[in-house]
Scaffold this active site. Sequence first.
Site, PDB file in Angstrom:
ATOM      1  N   ARG A   1      92.180 -19.260  59.798  1.00 54.25           N
ATOM      2  CA  ARG A   1      90.875 -18.617  59.625  1.00 54.25           C
ATOM      3  C   ARG A   1      90.031 -18.701  60.895  1.00 54.25           C
ATOM      4  NH1 ARG A   1      88.428 -18.996  54.136  1.00 54.25           N
ATOM      5  NH2 ARG A   1      86.530 -19.838  55.018  1.00 54.25           N
TER       6      ARG A   1
ATOM      7  N   ARG B   1      89.312 -17.386  71.138  1.00 51.07           N
ATOM      8  CA  ARG B   1      88.852 -16.245  71.946  1.00 51.07           C
ATOM      9  C   ARG B   1      88.805 -16.549  73.429  1.00 51.07           C
ATOM     10  NH1 ARG B   1      83.999 -15.706  68.586  1.00 51.07           N
ATOM     11  NH2 ARG B   1      84.663 -14.632  66.704  1.00 51.07           N
TER      12      ARG B   1
ATOM     13  N   ARG C   1      88.698 -30.144  45.682  1.00 55.65           N
ATOM     14  CA  ARG C   1      87.808 -30.980  46.481  1.00 55.65           C
ATOM     15  C   ARG C   1      86.400 -30.671  46.026  1.00 55.65           C
ATOM     16  NH1 ARG C   1      89.374 -35.277  48.849  1.00 55.65           N
ATOM     17  NH2 ARG C   1      87.993 -35.121  50.662  1.00 55.65           N
TER      18      ARG C   1
ATOM     19  N   ARG D   1      79.555 -32.316  57.923  1.00 55.15           N
ATOM     20  CA  ARG D   1      78.619 -31.531  58.725  1.00 55.15           C
ATOM     21  C   ARG D   1      77.188 -31.724  58.237  1.00 55.15           C
ATOM     22  NH1 ARG D   1      80.354 -25.337  56.827  1.00 55.15           N
ATOM     23  NH2 ARG D   1      79.792 -25.609  54.659  1.00 55.15           N
TER      24      ARG D   1
ATOM     25  N   GLU E   1      76.945 -33.173  54.287  1.00 52.11           N
ATOM     26  CA  GLU E   1      78.008 -32.861  53.315  1.00 52.11           C
ATOM     27  C   GLU E   1      79.115 -33.912  53.379  1.00 52.11           C
ATOM     28  OE1 GLU E   1      79.480 -28.875  53.684  1.00 52.11           O
ATOM     29  OE2 GLU E   1      77.497 -27.992  53.385  1.00 52.11           O
TER      30      GLU E   1
ATOM     31  N   TYR F   1      91.073 -19.662  47.506  1.00 52.27           N
ATOM     32  CA  TYR F   1      90.058 -19.942  48.522  1.00 52.27           C
ATOM     33  C   TYR F   1      89.396 -18.627  48.946  1.00 52.27           C
ATOM     34  CZ  TYR F   1      88.641 -22.603  52.756  1.00 52.27           C
ATOM     35  OH  TYR F   1      87.955 -23.243  53.752  1.00 52.27           O
TER      36      TYR F   1
ATOM     37  N   ASP G   1      86.305 -16.078  50.027  1.00 46.58           N
ATOM     38  CA  ASP G   1      84.937 -15.939  50.540  1.00 46.58           C
ATOM     39  C   ASP G   1      84.177 -14.984  49.631  1.00 46.58           C
ATOM     40  OD1 ASP G   1      84.716 -17.639  52.709  1.00 46.58           O
ATOM     41  OD2 ASP G   1      85.716 -16.239  54.060  1.00 46.58           O
TER      42      ASP G   1
HETATM   43  P1  FAD Z   1      81.169 -19.456  41.398  1.00 42.47           P
HETATM   44  O1  FAD Z   1      80.080 -19.118  42.336  1.00 42.47           O
HETATM   45  O2  FAD Z   1      81.699 -20.855  41.397  1.00 42.47           O
HETATM   46  O3  FAD Z   1      80.690 -19.071  39.928  1.00 42.47           O
HETATM   47  C1  FAD Z   1      81.334 -19.521  38.754  1.00 42.47           C
HETATM   48  C2  FAD Z   1      80.246 -19.800  37.736  1.00 42.47           C
HETATM   49  O4  FAD Z   1      80.858 -20.024  36.474  1.00 42.47           O
HETATM   50  C3  FAD Z   1      79.437 -21.054  38.066  1.00 42.47           C
HETATM   51  O5  FAD Z   1      78.064 -20.750  38.063  1.00 42.47           O
HETATM   52  C4  FAD Z   1      79.791 -22.009  36.929  1.00 42.47           C
HETATM   53  O6  FAD Z   1      78.718 -22.866  36.582  1.00 42.47           O
HETATM   54  C5  FAD Z   1      80.109 -21.030  35.810  1.00 42.47           C
HETATM   55  N1  FAD Z   1      80.976 -21.603  34.776  1.00 42.47           N
HETATM   56  C6  FAD Z   1      82.131 -22.261  34.966  1.00 42.47           C
HETATM   57  N2  FAD Z   1      82.629 -22.674  33.767  1.00 42.47           N
HETATM   58  C7  FAD Z   1      81.752 -22.238  32.831  1.00 42.47           C
HETATM   59  C8  FAD Z   1      81.706 -22.366  31.407  1.00 42.47           C
HETATM   60  N3  FAD Z   1      82.645 -23.035  30.737  1.00 42.47           N
HETATM   61  N4  FAD Z   1      80.681 -21.793  30.743  1.00 42.47           N
HETATM   62  C9  FAD Z   1      79.695 -21.114  31.408  1.00 42.47           C
HETATM   63  N5  FAD Z   1      79.685 -20.996  32.756  1.00 42.47           N
HETATM   64  C10 FAD Z   1      80.708 -21.537  33.454  1.00 42.47           C
HETATM   65  N6  FAD Z   1      81.904 -17.747  51.192  1.00 42.47           N
HETATM   66  C11 FAD Z   1      81.497 -16.994  52.239  1.00 42.47           C
HETATM   67  O7  FAD Z   1      81.734 -15.782  52.263  1.00 42.47           O
HETATM   68  N7  FAD Z   1      80.795 -17.551  53.276  1.00 42.47           N
HETATM   69  C12 FAD Z   1      80.479 -18.876  53.305  1.00 42.47           C
HETATM   70  O8  FAD Z   1      79.830 -19.339  54.250  1.00 42.47           O
HETATM   71  C13 FAD Z   1      80.906 -19.698  52.221  1.00 42.47           C
HETATM   72  N8  FAD Z   1      80.620 -21.000  52.200  1.00 42.47           N
HETATM   73  C14 FAD Z   1      81.030 -21.765  51.141  1.00 42.47           C
HETATM   74  C15 FAD Z   1      80.726 -23.120  51.149  1.00 42.47           C
HETATM   75  C16 FAD Z   1      81.113 -23.907  50.085  1.00 42.47           C
HETATM   76  C17 FAD Z   1      80.772 -25.358  50.089  1.00 42.47           C
HETATM   77  C18 FAD Z   1      81.852 -23.347  49.013  1.00 42.47           C
HETATM   78  C19 FAD Z   1      82.307 -24.197  47.866  1.00 42.47           C
HETATM   79  C20 FAD Z   1      82.157 -22.005  49.004  1.00 42.47           C
HETATM   80  C21 FAD Z   1      81.760 -21.195  50.085  1.00 42.47           C
HETATM   81  N9  FAD Z   1      82.030 -19.841  50.100  1.00 42.47           N
HETATM   82  C22 FAD Z   1      81.628 -19.070  51.158  1.00 42.47           C
HETATM   83  C23 FAD Z   1      82.747 -19.188  48.992  1.00 42.47           C
HETATM   84  C24 FAD Z   1      81.813 -18.631  47.916  1.00 42.47           C
HETATM   85  O9  FAD Z   1      81.032 -19.675  47.355  1.00 42.47           O
HETATM   86  C25 FAD Z   1      82.653 -18.021  46.808  1.00 42.47           C
HETATM   87  O10 FAD Z   1      83.519 -17.057  47.312  1.00 42.47           O
HETATM   88  C26 FAD Z   1      81.854 -17.379  45.700  1.00 42.47           C
HETATM   89  O11 FAD Z   1      80.643 -18.006  45.460  1.00 42.47           O
HETATM   90  C27 FAD Z   1      82.689 -17.427  44.461  1.00 42.47           C
HETATM   91  O12 FAD Z   1      82.048 -16.776  43.396  1.00 42.47           O
HETATM   92  P2  FAD Z   1      82.637 -16.975  41.945  1.00 42.47           P
HETATM   93  O13 FAD Z   1      81.811 -16.128  41.045  1.00 42.47           O
HETATM   94  O14 FAD Z   1      84.082 -16.811  41.934  1.00 42.47           O
HETATM   95  O15 FAD Z   1      82.434 -18.533  41.614  1.00 42.47           O
HETATM   96  N1  UDP Z   2      87.918 -26.823  60.888  1.00 39.79           N
HETATM   97  C1  UDP Z   2      88.066 -27.823  61.821  1.00 39.79           C
HETATM   98  N2  UDP Z   2      87.000 -28.176  62.582  1.00 39.79           N
HETATM   99  C2  UDP Z   2      85.791 -27.581  62.468  1.00 39.79           C
HETATM  100  C3  UDP Z   2      85.653 -26.541  61.525  1.00 39.79           C
HETATM  101  C4  UDP Z   2      86.725 -26.199  60.739  1.00 39.79           C
HETATM  102  O1  UDP Z   2      89.139 -28.392  61.941  1.00 39.79           O
HETATM  103  O2  UDP Z   2      84.854 -27.966  63.191  1.00 39.79           O
HETATM  104  C5  UDP Z   2      89.083 -26.476  60.053  1.00 39.79           C
HETATM  105  C6  UDP Z   2      89.083 -27.176  58.687  1.00 39.79           C
HETATM  106  O3  UDP Z   2      90.413 -27.508  58.379  1.00 39.79           O
HETATM  107  C7  UDP Z   2      88.604 -26.115  57.753  1.00 39.79           C
HETATM  108  C8  UDP Z   2      89.188 -24.849  58.382  1.00 39.79           C
HETATM  109  O4  UDP Z   2      89.107 -25.091  59.782  1.00 39.79           O
HETATM  110  O5  UDP Z   2      89.105 -26.312  56.441  1.00 39.79           O
HETATM  111  C9  UDP Z   2      88.462 -23.575  58.034  1.00 39.79           C
HETATM  112  O6  UDP Z   2      87.120 -23.730  58.438  1.00 39.79           O
HETATM  113  P1  UDP Z   2      85.953 -22.924  57.759  1.00 39.79           P
HETATM  114  O7  UDP Z   2      84.703 -23.249  58.482  1.00 39.79           O
HETATM  115  O8  UDP Z   2      86.384 -21.518  57.673  1.00 39.79           O
HETATM  116  O9  UDP Z   2      85.950 -23.580  56.328  1.00 39.79           O
HETATM  117  P2  UDP Z   2      84.920 -23.451  55.107  1.00 39.79           P
HETATM  118  O10 UDP Z   2      84.001 -24.628  55.250  1.00 39.79           O
HETATM  119  O11 UDP Z   2      84.238 -22.123  55.194  1.00 39.79           O
HETATM  120  O12 UDP Z   2      85.799 -23.565  53.929  1.00 39.79           O
END
Ligand code: FAD
Ligand code: UDP
Length: 378
Positions: A179, A183, A256, A287, A312, A360, A362
């Site tokens: 991912r 560059r 996780r 971070r 985090e 996984y 986005d």
């Molecule tokens: P979720 O947002 O998890 O929604 C699922 C919902 O279902 C939740 O609100 C939960 O409470 C509800 N639910 C579950 N079980 C039940 C139940 N039994 N009854 C009622 N409700 C229930 N994507 C990016 O593009 N850019 C980013 O920078 C990025 N950063 C991220 C950082 C973190 C820490 C994480 C964890 C994810 C990140 N993502 C990012 C990914 C992004 O969060 C997800 O792609 C997106 O939010 C997923 O949407 P979803 O609807 O599948 O799941």
């Molecule tokens: N990663 C790393 N060092 C960094 C940032 C990311 O080794 O400073 C690695 C790490 O394994 C991570 C992966 O690159 O799971 C993808 O990073 P990204 O920032 O896309 O992960 P996200 O937090 O969005 O899941």
Amino acid sequence: MKLYDYIIVGSGLFGATFAFRAKQRGKKCLVIEKRPHLGGNVYCENIQGINVHKYGAHIFHTNNKEVWKFVNSIVEFNRYTNSPIANYQGKLYNLPFNLNTFYQMWGVKTPEEAISKIEEQKKEELYKLEKLGIKEPRNLEEQALILIGKDIFETLIKGYTEKQWGRKCSELPAFIIKRLPVRMVFDNNYFNDKFQGIPIGGYNKLIEGLLDGIECITNANFFENRNYWTSIAEKIVYTGPIDEYFDYCCGKLDYRTIYFEEEIKDISNFQGNAVVNYTDRSIPYTRIIEHKHFEYFGSEIEKIPSTIISKEYSLEWEAGMEPYYPINDIKNSQLMDKYKELSLKDTNTIFGGRLAEYKYYDMAPIIEKVLTIPNELI
Ligand code: FAD
Ligand code: UDP
């Protein structure tokens, strides 16, 4: 005739985008959400005028013009560009891996010098794999070493990845590290995508727009009243953990989770950037996010005298915690295959999103997935 066409379990981006499309098709939906608020993981809480990303920093990015047009039709996005900084033992490096990083790491100043340094760094690993007759890297460590070499692997990848995943780099799948761009230009933009930003006014505006006019109930866990919820709708859209839906009949999937330690600081600017990664293993958090920088730029930063940061900490998931990241190792992938099989037999339920597909994802691909469901299937 049932009360609703769809009961949508979960108000994250999958559930909310599905509800939006179903409403457009004239379908009656009920969204139930077990948390006390809507939005899933993109939910933000406004504290002292700053939108705090309660479930981790979220930056929207996509190459898909249709997805970008769609989200901007709901709420306008700002020009935020993600350029995280890595802090390794007090020394700062730019990410993703680009000429700035290579200069900071080795003092090289041109693409030619950087390429030659990386080639030299990769040699040992390539030789090792060749000797073993291995064509494709088998894990994250091998992938990183042939992508970028030993120095960067040890300084910027190894500690961070092992903290984030709680597993050795040699036990993780190679795709995780693919991912990250490499560059040969001075460009700290973390993403290669054409479109990037944060909704102006925060992600809640996006969710409110998607769910406008749709009945939603919060604090409602599907499993506490499963028979009732199922009885009032023709079909179910399920976005929660797939193993829970099938009562863990094939076993529990691993995740996780993240513990967020939030602090309000009485200064206007704490770290000068939204994201600073701590890549050294000895620092317990992965971070620090400074939420203000997602939506305030230049002189706007000083207008709010305080700032909010989140450290985090990545942990192994246990029952009762929020499941964040699916773990795509062999054991969990095999288990997921079994649940996938069960889900295909359940034709009354649509399984979608990060948890129900155990993938996984986005944000943009989630939206794209819902936007590309053919009309007749909604
Ligand atoms: P979720 O947002 O998890 O929604 C699922 C919902 O279902 C939740 O609100 C939960 O409470 C509800 N639910 C579950 N079980 C039940 C139940 N039994 N009854 C009622 N409700 C229930 N994507 C990016 O593009 N850019 C980013 O920078 C990025 N950063 C991220 C950082 C973190 C820490 C994480 C964890 C994810 C990140 N993502 C990012 C990914 C992004 O969060 C997800 O792609 C997106 O939010 C997923 O949407 P979803 O609807 O599948 O799941
Ligand atoms: N990663 C790393 N060092 C960094 C940032 C990311 O080794 O400073 C690695 C790490 O394994 C991570 C992966 O690159 O799971 C993808 O990073 P990204 O920032 O896309 O992960 P996200 O937090 O969005 O899941």
